[in-house]
Design a protein around this motif. Structure first.
Motif, PDB file in Angstrom:
ATOM      1  N   LYS A  90       7.630 -10.354   4.707  1.00 12.33           N
ATOM      2  CA  LYS A  90       7.081  -8.803   4.800  1.00 12.33           C
ATOM      3  C   LYS A  90       7.618  -8.091   3.000  1.00 12.33           C
ATOM      4  N   GLU A  91       8.304  -7.760   3.162  1.00 10.53           N
ATOM      5  CA  GLU A  91       9.236  -7.281   2.099  1.00 10.53           C
ATOM      6  C   GLU A  91       8.591  -7.668   0.953  1.00 10.53           C
ATOM      7  N   SER A  92       8.135  -8.813   0.127  1.00  9.81           N
ATOM      8  CA  SER A  92       8.047  -9.273  -0.920  1.00  9.81           C
ATOM      9  C   SER A  92       6.271  -8.777  -0.923  1.00  9.81           C
ATOM     10  N   LEU A  93       5.885  -8.597   0.267  1.00 14.27           N
ATOM     11  CA  LEU A  93       3.841  -8.354   0.619  1.00 14.27           C
ATOM     12  C   LEU A  93       4.263  -7.001   0.355  1.00 14.27           C
ATOM     13  N   MET A  94       5.632  -6.127   0.909  1.00 13.19           N
ATOM     14  CA  MET A  94       4.932  -4.872   0.707  1.00 13.19           C
ATOM     15  C   MET A  94       5.056  -4.093  -1.209  1.00 13.19           C
ATOM     16  N   LEU A  95       5.942  -4.834  -1.238  1.00 11.34           N
ATOM     17  CA  LEU A  95       6.422  -4.796  -3.094  1.00 11.34           C
ATOM     18  C   LEU A  95       5.079  -5.484  -3.177  1.00 11.34           C
ATOM     19  N   ALA A  96       4.093  -5.778  -3.055  1.00 10.86           N
ATOM     20  CA  ALA A  96       3.122  -6.756  -4.156  1.00 10.86           C
ATOM     21  C   ALA A  96       1.819  -5.597  -3.749  1.00 10.86           C
ATOM     22  N   VAL A  97       2.181  -4.956  -2.223  1.00 13.12           N
ATOM     23  CA  VAL A  97       0.948  -3.604  -2.580  1.00 13.12           C
ATOM     24  C   VAL A  97       1.558  -3.165  -3.107  1.00 13.12           C
ATOM     25  N   LEU A  98       2.451  -2.443  -3.343  1.00 16.88           N
ATOM     26  CA  LEU A  98       2.667  -1.832  -4.191  1.00 16.88           C
ATOM     27  C   LEU A  98       2.369  -1.518  -5.254  1.00 16.88           C
ATOM     28  N   ARG A  99       3.171  -2.634  -5.728  1.00 17.52           N
ATOM     29  CA  ARG A  99       2.452  -2.615  -7.381  1.00 17.52           C
ATOM     30  C   ARG A  99       0.986  -2.860  -7.625  1.00 17.52           C
ATOM     31  N   GLY A 100      -0.003  -3.445  -6.522  1.00 18.37           N
ATOM     32  CA  GLY A 100      -1.633  -3.504  -6.716  1.00 18.37           C
ATOM     33  C   GLY A 100      -1.994  -2.279  -6.728  1.00 18.37           C
ATOM     34  N   LEU A 101      -1.533  -1.426  -5.480  1.00 20.54           N
ATOM     35  CA  LEU A 101      -1.791   0.638  -5.635  1.00 20.54           C
ATOM     36  C   LEU A 101      -1.104   1.166  -6.444  1.00 20.54           C
ATOM     37  N   ALA A 102      -0.285   0.784  -7.433  1.00 21.48           N
ATOM     38  CA  ALA A 102      -0.002   1.679  -8.162  1.00 21.48           C
ATOM     39  C   ALA A 102       1.119   2.641  -7.133  1.00 21.48           C
ATOM     40  N   LEU A 103       1.730   2.842  -5.960  1.00 19.14           N
ATOM     41  CA  LEU A 103       2.005   3.301  -5.249  1.00 19.14           C
ATOM     42  C   LEU A 103       3.791   3.927  -5.167  1.00 19.14           C
ATOM     43  N   THR A 104       4.118   4.928  -4.978  1.00 16.96           N
ATOM     44  CA  THR A 104       5.527   5.759  -5.544  1.00 16.96           C
ATOM     45  C   THR A 104       6.459   4.975  -4.382  1.00 16.96           C
ATOM     46  N   ASN A 105       7.996   5.085  -4.879  1.00 20.26           N
ATOM     47  CA  ASN A 105       8.732   4.212  -4.460  1.00 20.26           C
ATOM     48  C   ASN A 105       8.942   4.682  -2.439  1.00 20.26           C
ATOM     49  N   SER A 106       8.301   6.056  -2.220  1.00 23.61           N
ATOM     50  CA  SER A 106       8.027   6.534  -1.047  1.00 23.61           C
ATOM     51  C   SER A 106       7.458   6.072  -0.157  1.00 23.61           C
ATOM     52  N   PHE A 107       6.626   5.075  -0.594  1.00 22.05           N
ATOM     53  CA  PHE A 107       5.079   3.909   0.309  1.00 22.05           C
ATOM     54  C   PHE A 107       7.022   3.497   1.312  1.00 22.05           C
ATOM     55  N   GLY A 108       6.246   3.773   2.801  1.00 23.10           N
ATOM     56  CA  GLY A 108       7.149   2.823   4.176  1.00 23.10           C
ATOM     57  C   GLY A 108       7.501   1.878   3.939  1.00 23.10           C
ATOM     58  N   ARG A 109       5.855   1.146   3.201  1.00 27.67           N
ATOM     59  CA  ARG A 109       6.360  -0.622   3.278  1.00 27.67           C
ATOM     60  C   ARG A 109       6.778  -1.466   5.393  1.00 27.67           C
ATOM     61  N   ASN A 110       5.778  -0.432   5.416  1.00 31.03           N
ATOM     62  CA  ASN A 110       5.467  -1.037   6.844  1.00 31.03           C
ATOM     63  C   ASN A 110       4.105  -0.759   7.160  1.00 31.03           C
ATOM     64  N   TRP A 111       3.185  -1.412   8.399  1.00 30.94           N
ATOM     65  CA  TRP A 111       2.009  -1.269   8.090  1.00 30.94           C
ATOM     66  C   TRP A 111       1.529  -0.344   8.687  1.00 30.94           C
ATOM     67  N   ASP A 112       1.970   0.844   9.451  1.00 35.13           N
ATOM     68  CA  ASP A 112       1.628   2.257   9.384  1.00 35.13           C
ATOM     69  C   ASP A 112       1.751   2.525   8.071  1.00 35.13           C
ATOM     70  N   ALA A 113       2.283   2.869   7.258  1.00 32.27           N
ATOM     71  CA  ALA A 113       1.989   3.635   6.233  1.00 32.27           C
ATOM     72  C   ALA A 113       1.504   2.631   5.099  1.00 32.27           C
ATOM     73  N   LEU A 114       1.232   1.102   5.085  1.00 32.04           N
ATOM     74  CA  LEU A 114      -0.344   0.717   4.291  1.00 32.04           C
ATOM     75  C   LEU A 114      -1.474   0.443   5.152  1.00 32.04           C
TER      76      LEU A 114
END
Length: 132
Positions: free
Chosen positions: A41-65
């Protein structure tokens, strides 16, 4: 010939040939998320963070996504997610991909309910010649 962007988004669809060029022609903002290096899940959230060009404030959980995918302030009204190497990821991690799909499909329904469009396009990577 019908193109994927001629119709309302519906579920996770096979990415068309040359999706970037096609998306540009249909004025769809396309973001790429690569699942090649996703193993939890952590590497999935990192992939999403990179792909969507999100900031590090992204919560990295399903609700945040869900929130970032449905945020009308941030997301364009016509958004496509190009899910690279998605089938391999799905086979390797059925439970994790199931949770991800549930969130993405909920976000897609929410977008449609607000007159917005969210395409989910699965693109398979070509076989890597180095791995032959």
């Amino acid at each position: 010939m019908m193109q994927v962007f001629d119709q309302a988004p519906e579920g996770i669809q096979k990415a068309p040939h040359d999706p970037r060029i096609l998306a540009a022609g249909y004025q769809v903002s396309l973001r790429e998320i690569s699942f090649s290096d996703v193993h939890d899940k952590e590497s999935l959230m990192l992939a999403v963070l990179r792909g969507l060009a999100l900031t590090n404030s992204f919560g990295r959980n399903w609700d945040a996504l869900y929130d970032v995918l449905t945020d009308a302030e941030v997301r364009p009204p016509r958004l496509g997610l190009l899910l690279c190497d998605f089938e391999h990821f799905r086979r390797r991690h059925p439970r994790l991909s199931g949770e991800l799909e549930r969130v993405m499909l909920d976000a897609q329904r929410d977008a449609a309910g607000h007159g917005r469009q969210l395409w989910l396009l699965a693109e398979e990577l070509e076989s890597d010649p180095k791995s032959w």
